[in-house]
Motif scaffolding. Structure first.
Motif, PDB file in Angstrom:
ATOM      1  N   PHE A 298       0.849  -1.194   0.000  1.00 20.86           N
ATOM      2  CA  PHE A 298       0.000   0.000   0.000  1.00 20.86           C
ATOM      3  C   PHE A 298       0.887   1.246   0.000  1.00 20.86           C
ATOM      4  CE2 PHE A 298      -2.286  -3.449   2.051  1.00 20.86           C
ATOM      5  CZ  PHE A 298      -3.411  -3.513   1.251  1.00 20.86           C
ATOM      6  N   LEU A 299       0.471   2.237  -0.785  1.00 18.50           N
ATOM      7  CA  LEU A 299       1.278   3.433  -1.003  1.00 18.50           C
ATOM      8  C   LEU A 299       0.664   4.625  -0.283  1.00 18.50           C
ATOM      9  CD1 LEU A 299       2.080   3.047  -4.814  1.00 18.50           C
ATOM     10  CD2 LEU A 299       3.077   1.869  -2.835  1.00 18.50           C
ATOM     11  N   ASN A 300       1.501   5.334   0.469  1.00 24.37           N
ATOM     12  CA  ASN A 300       1.051   6.478   1.273  1.00 24.37           C
ATOM     13  C   ASN A 300       1.965   7.682   1.052  1.00 24.37           C
ATOM     14  OD1 ASN A 300      -0.285   8.052   3.158  1.00 24.37           O
ATOM     15  ND2 ASN A 300       0.724   7.111   4.933  1.00 24.37           N
ATOM     16  N   PRO A 301       2.034   8.189  -0.180  1.00 23.63           N
ATOM     17  CA  PRO A 301       2.910   9.346  -0.428  1.00 23.63           C
ATOM     18  C   PRO A 301       2.422  10.609   0.258  1.00 23.63           C
ATOM     19  CG  PRO A 301       1.558   8.903  -2.345  1.00 23.63           C
ATOM     20  CD  PRO A 301       1.336   7.766  -1.409  1.00 23.63           C
ATOM     21  N   ASN A 302       1.135  10.650   0.625  1.00 32.05           N
ATOM     22  CA  ASN A 302       0.570  11.836   1.269  1.00 32.05           C
ATOM     23  C   ASN A 302       0.768  11.845   2.779  1.00 32.05           C
ATOM     24  OD1 ASN A 302      -0.527  12.763  -1.256  1.00 32.05           O
ATOM     25  ND2 ASN A 302      -2.136  11.226  -1.033  1.00 32.05           N
ATOM     26  N   ILE A 304      -0.505  10.107   5.203  1.00 27.40           N
ATOM     27  CA  ILE A 304      -1.740  10.044   5.986  1.00 27.40           C
ATOM     28  C   ILE A 304      -1.454   9.325   7.295  1.00 27.40           C
ATOM     29  CG2 ILE A 304      -4.080   9.076   6.044  1.00 27.40           C
ATOM     30  CD1 ILE A 304      -3.927   9.210   2.910  1.00 27.40           C
ATOM     31  N   ALA A 305      -1.957   9.863   8.394  1.00 26.53           N
ATOM     32  CA  ALA A 305      -1.799   9.213   9.699  1.00 26.53           C
ATOM     33  C   ALA A 305      -2.834   8.088   9.803  1.00 26.53           C
ATOM     34  CB  ALA A 305      -1.987  10.229  10.820  1.00 26.53           C
ATOM     35  N   TRP A 306      -2.505   6.933   9.272  1.00 30.11           N
ATOM     36  CA  TRP A 306      -3.474   5.869   9.064  1.00 30.11           C
ATOM     37  C   TRP A 306      -3.548   4.860  10.198  1.00 30.11           C
ATOM     38  CZ3 TRP A 306      -1.839   0.788   8.885  1.00 30.11           C
ATOM     39  CH2 TRP A 306      -0.462   0.582   8.744  1.00 30.11           C
ATOM     40  N   LYS A 307      -2.513   4.737  10.967  1.00 29.57           N
ATOM     41  CA  LYS A 307      -2.499   3.714  12.010  1.00 29.57           C
ATOM     42  C   LYS A 307      -3.582   3.992  13.049  1.00 29.57           C
ATOM     43  CE  LYS A 307       2.370   2.488  11.441  1.00 29.57           C
ATOM     44  NZ  LYS A 307       3.705   2.420  12.049  1.00 29.57           N
ATOM     45  N   ASN A 308      -4.293   2.936  13.414  1.00 29.87           N
ATOM     46  CA  ASN A 308      -5.420   2.999  14.362  1.00 29.87           C
ATOM     47  C   ASN A 308      -6.630   3.731  13.807  1.00 29.87           C
ATOM     48  OD1 ASN A 308      -3.877   1.688  16.433  1.00 29.87           O
ATOM     49  ND2 ASN A 308      -2.852   3.653  16.827  1.00 29.87           N
ATOM     50  N   ASP A 309      -6.601   4.048  12.513  1.00 33.89           N
ATOM     51  CA  ASP A 309      -7.760   4.648  11.857  1.00 33.89           C
ATOM     52  C   ASP A 309      -8.547   3.520  11.202  1.00 33.89           C
ATOM     53  OD1 ASP A 309      -9.596   5.878  10.162  1.00 33.89           O
ATOM     54  OD2 ASP A 309      -8.230   7.495   9.591  1.00 33.89           O
ATOM     55  N   PRO A 310      -9.789   3.251  11.628  1.00 35.25           N
ATOM     56  CA  PRO A 310     -10.540   2.119  11.074  1.00 35.25           C
ATOM     57  C   PRO A 310     -10.816   2.238   9.588  1.00 35.25           C
ATOM     58  CG  PRO A 310     -11.954   3.529  12.431  1.00 35.25           C
ATOM     59  CD  PRO A 310     -10.545   3.972  12.668  1.00 35.25           C
ATOM     60  N   HIS A 311     -10.744   3.462   9.036  1.00 38.44           N
ATOM     61  CA  HIS A 311     -10.952   3.645   7.601  1.00 38.44           C
ATOM     62  C   HIS A 311      -9.810   3.067   6.780  1.00 38.44           C
ATOM     63  CE1 HIS A 311     -13.713   7.295   8.576  1.00 38.44           C
ATOM     64  NE2 HIS A 311     -14.344   6.152   8.664  1.00 38.44           N
ATOM     65  N   PHE A 312      -8.684   2.763   7.415  1.00 43.75           N
ATOM     66  CA  PHE A 312      -7.515   2.236   6.708  1.00 43.75           C
ATOM     67  C   PHE A 312      -7.116   0.861   7.227  1.00 43.75           C
ATOM     68  CE2 PHE A 312      -7.354   6.767   6.034  1.00 43.75           C
ATOM     69  CZ  PHE A 312      -6.942   6.886   4.715  1.00 43.75           C
ATOM     70  N   VAL A 313      -8.090   0.098   7.694  1.00 43.70           N
ATOM     71  CA  VAL A 313      -7.779  -1.192   8.291  1.00 43.70           C
ATOM     72  C   VAL A 313      -7.098  -2.119   7.300  1.00 43.70           C
ATOM     73  CG1 VAL A 313     -10.063  -2.161   7.772  1.00 43.70           C
ATOM     74  CG2 VAL A 313      -8.717  -3.100   9.664  1.00 43.70           C
ATOM     75  N   TYR A 314      -7.397  -1.991   6.009  1.00 39.95           N
ATOM     76  CA  TYR A 314      -6.778  -2.911   5.055  1.00 39.95           C
ATOM     77  C   TYR A 314      -5.298  -2.611   4.832  1.00 39.95           C
ATOM     78  CZ  TYR A 314      -9.015   0.799   2.296  1.00 39.95           C
ATOM     79  OH  TYR A 314      -9.477   2.010   1.843  1.00 39.95           O
ATOM     80  N   TRP A 315      -4.815  -1.482   5.323  1.00 40.14           N
ATOM     81  CA  TRP A 315      -3.377  -1.223   5.244  1.00 40.14           C
ATOM     82  C   TRP A 315      -2.596  -2.050   6.264  1.00 40.14           C
ATOM     83  CZ3 TRP A 315      -2.120   4.648   4.108  1.00 40.14           C
ATOM     84  CH2 TRP A 315      -2.607   4.975   2.845  1.00 40.14           C
ATOM     85  N   THR A 316      -3.285  -2.823   7.051  1.00 44.34           N
ATOM     86  CA  THR A 316      -2.615  -3.767   7.965  1.00 44.34           C
ATOM     87  C   THR A 316      -2.370  -5.111   7.287  1.00 44.34           C
ATOM     88  OG1 THR A 316      -4.716  -4.606   8.858  1.00 44.34           O
ATOM     89  CG2 THR A 316      -3.742  -2.689   9.941  1.00 44.34           C
ATOM     90  N   LEU A 317      -2.721  -5.227   5.997  1.00 45.53           N
ATOM     91  CA  LEU A 317      -2.647  -6.506   5.300  1.00 45.53           C
ATOM     92  C   LEU A 317      -1.439  -6.612   4.378  1.00 45.53           C
ATOM     93  CD1 LEU A 317      -6.431  -6.754   4.359  1.00 45.53           C
ATOM     94  CD2 LEU A 317      -5.275  -7.572   6.431  1.00 45.53           C
ATOM     95  N   GLY A 318      -0.548  -5.648   4.464  1.00 46.64           N
ATOM     96  CA  GLY A 318       0.673  -5.647   3.661  1.00 46.64           C
ATOM     97  C   GLY A 318       1.539  -4.483   4.107  1.00 46.64           C
ATOM     98  N   ASP A 319       2.750  -4.426   3.590  1.00 47.90           N
ATOM     99  CA  ASP A 319       3.638  -3.313   3.941  1.00 47.90           C
ATOM    100  C   ASP A 319       3.113  -2.008   3.350  1.00 47.90           C
ATOM    101  OD1 ASP A 319       5.399  -4.872   5.387  1.00 47.90           O
ATOM    102  OD2 ASP A 319       6.657  -5.309   3.653  1.00 47.90           O
ATOM    103  N   VAL A 320       3.283  -0.920   4.102  1.00 48.53           N
ATOM    104  CA  VAL A 320       2.871   0.418   3.674  1.00 48.53           C
ATOM    105  C   VAL A 320       4.123   1.238   3.378  1.00 48.53           C
ATOM    106  CG1 VAL A 320       1.626   2.521   4.300  1.00 48.53           C
ATOM    107  CG2 VAL A 320       0.769   0.289   5.054  1.00 48.53           C
ATOM    108  N   VAL A 321       4.191   1.812   2.185  1.00 43.02           N
ATOM    109  CA  VAL A 321       5.359   2.596   1.760  1.00 43.02           C
ATOM    110  C   VAL A 321       5.045   4.071   1.926  1.00 43.02           C
ATOM    111  CG1 VAL A 321       6.970   3.064  -0.115  1.00 43.02           C
ATOM    112  CG2 VAL A 321       5.908   0.798   0.079  1.00 43.02           C
ATOM    113  N   GLU A 322       5.901   4.782   2.647  1.00 45.70           N
ATOM    114  CA  GLU A 322       5.691   6.208   2.870  1.00 45.70           C
ATOM    115  C   GLU A 322       6.817   7.064   2.306  1.00 45.70           C
ATOM    116  OE1 GLU A 322       4.644   6.892   6.946  1.00 45.70           O
ATOM    117  OE2 GLU A 322       2.712   5.868   6.668  1.00 45.70           O
ATOM    118  N   ASN A 323       7.892   6.434   1.867  1.00 43.70           N
ATOM    119  CA  ASN A 323       9.014   7.165   1.277  1.00 43.70           C
ATOM    120  C   ASN A 323       9.342   6.550  -0.086  1.00 43.70           C
ATOM    121  OD1 ASN A 323       9.824   9.029   3.545  1.00 43.70           O
ATOM    122  ND2 ASN A 323       9.974   7.053   4.590  1.00 43.70           N
ATOM    123  N   LEU A 324       9.526   7.394  -1.062  1.00 47.19           N
ATOM    124  CA  LEU A 324       9.698   6.931  -2.429  1.00 47.19           C
ATOM    125  C   LEU A 324      10.893   5.985  -2.572  1.00 47.19           C
ATOM    126  CD1 LEU A 324       8.652   7.042  -5.297  1.00 47.19           C
ATOM    127  CD2 LEU A 324      10.028   9.111  -5.672  1.00 47.19           C
TER     128      LEU A 324
END
Length: 375
Positions: A298-302, A304-324
């Motif tokens: 999952f890609l997070n170039p913006n 977003i403070a996603w951890k513990n946010d239920p709207h982003f629960v599927y980002w717990t199903l793989g690695d999240v990239v925050e730096n290019l």
């Protein structure tokens, strides 16, 4: 019963509701008519029914005023959709039930729809706030994919004032018939990764990282463990720009890189069923991909403070990239790290969709008829 199915957005809606319409039409005493707004919708409906050996249903284009046509030409599609619904309320009022798969159809009640029962057949899956979500309370009956979706809406104070029923995900019935129609092969024989960015400007990864991603894939195509790449953004990404955006993206195609800006394969699970790796941000197509658990990134170039946010629960199903600079190394390691995420993926999918996986179309039709008989 006279029942209208309305397709008021792009043809992706067909894959969520056409099989339910067919199941209703097969029941004695029902007259089912489908209305559409986009001119290529009939082709998708025919394709679905040919795959399932089902007869075509009566089909009507929504009549449109000169103003609605002008909005369409100007690509003001949200405004056009609202106007088209308003212009056709009187005709829809001749039915016993009107069935849609988009929240925005809830506005029909405010426009004067008062005779038919208004029924929402959910598409996608819950877990993230969506525009017009509160219009769900305008419907008389909502058909849901699974308990996770039901819990999500109730936790947001919705589904309190009308009936709802869990039926499963009708699109899987279409997928079961179509999955072998169009196998995807690349000349080098390598598996492919699917890049499926969303269209929402504040959440999409496409504006910042699509070009670096394509460049990174080109650089690793010749490696023994390299992936090919299918770029298939959310179809709404090409609403504006009069085709310039789609044509510019198409120019990125080349050996090992397939770019899709509007074919049926974007909509019918061709890519999500065959990809070896999913790369995305907030598209609900992740749910379809996880019908077969596989690696996700999952890609997070913006940022977003996603951890513990239920709207982003599927980002717990793989690695999240925050730096290019971590993008391609993370993709290269995704298969090795999949074992860390597979149990969570399996639970996530089971929570999202009711069992059995197939048969949701018939269950939906039966739920609609049961509701109509009781009201």
């Amino acid at each position: 019963m006279k029942i209208a199915f309305i397709y008021i957005a792009e043809p992706y809606q067909c894959y969520h509701t056409a099989t339910v319409a067919s199941a209703l039409a097969a029941m004695p005493g029902n007259q089912v008519t489908e209305y559409y707004s986009f001119p290529d919708t009939p082709l998708h409906l025919q394709r679905i029914r040919r795959s399932l050996d089902l007869p075509d249903l009566p089909l009507k284009p929504f009549p449109k005023s000169w103003r609605a046509k002008a909005l369409k030409r100007a690509r003001r599609l949200d405004q056009e959709r609202t106007l088209v619904l308003k212009e056709n309320v009187d005709e829809l009022n001749t039915y016993d039930a009107v069935i849609a798969t988009e929240y925005s159809a809830g506005i029909l009640k405010q426009m004067g729809l008062n005779k038919p029962k208004l029924i929402l057949l959910m598409h996608g899956a819950a877990g993230r706030y969506v525009k017009d979500q509160n219009l769900i309370d305008q419907f008389d009956l909502t058909l849901l994919s699974g308990p996770k979706e039901e819990t999500f809406f109730k936790s947001h104070g919705l589904l309190q004032n009308h009936a709802s029923k869990i039926i499963g995900y009708p699109k899987f019935d279409v997928f079961a018939a179509m999955r072998h129609e169009k196998p995807i092969h690349f000349a080098n024989g390598h598996p492919f990764a699917l890049y499926n960015p969303h269209c929402q400007r504040s959440l999409t990864s496409a504006s910042r990282w699509m070009m670096p991603l394509i460049k990174g894939f080109r650089a690793q195509l010749d490696k023994p463990e390299g992936y090919n790449l299918v770029v298939a953004p959310h179809i709404k990404m090409f609403h504006k720009g009069f085709g310039f955006k789609a044509r510019a993206l198409k120019r990125q195609e080349g050996p090992g890189i397939l770019v899709d800006t509007g074919s049926p394969a974007m909509l019918d699970m061709t890519y999500t069923s065959q990809a070896a790796l999913y790369i995305g941000d907030v598209s609900s197509q992740i749910y379809e991909f996880l019908a077969i658990p596989r690696p996700c990134v999952f890609l997070n170039p913006n940022k977003i403070a996603w951890k513990n946010d239920p709207h982003f629960v599927y980002w717990t199903l793989g690695d999240v990239v925050e730096n290019l600079h971590d993008l391609m190394p993370t993709i290269a390691n995704a298969a090795k790290r999949h074992a860390l995420y597979r149990p969570a993926q399996e639970k996530f999918f089971q929570d999202a969709f009711c069992a059995p996986l197939l048969g949701a179309s018939q269950r939906g039709a039966e739920a609609i008829m049961h509701y109509l008989a009781q009201t």
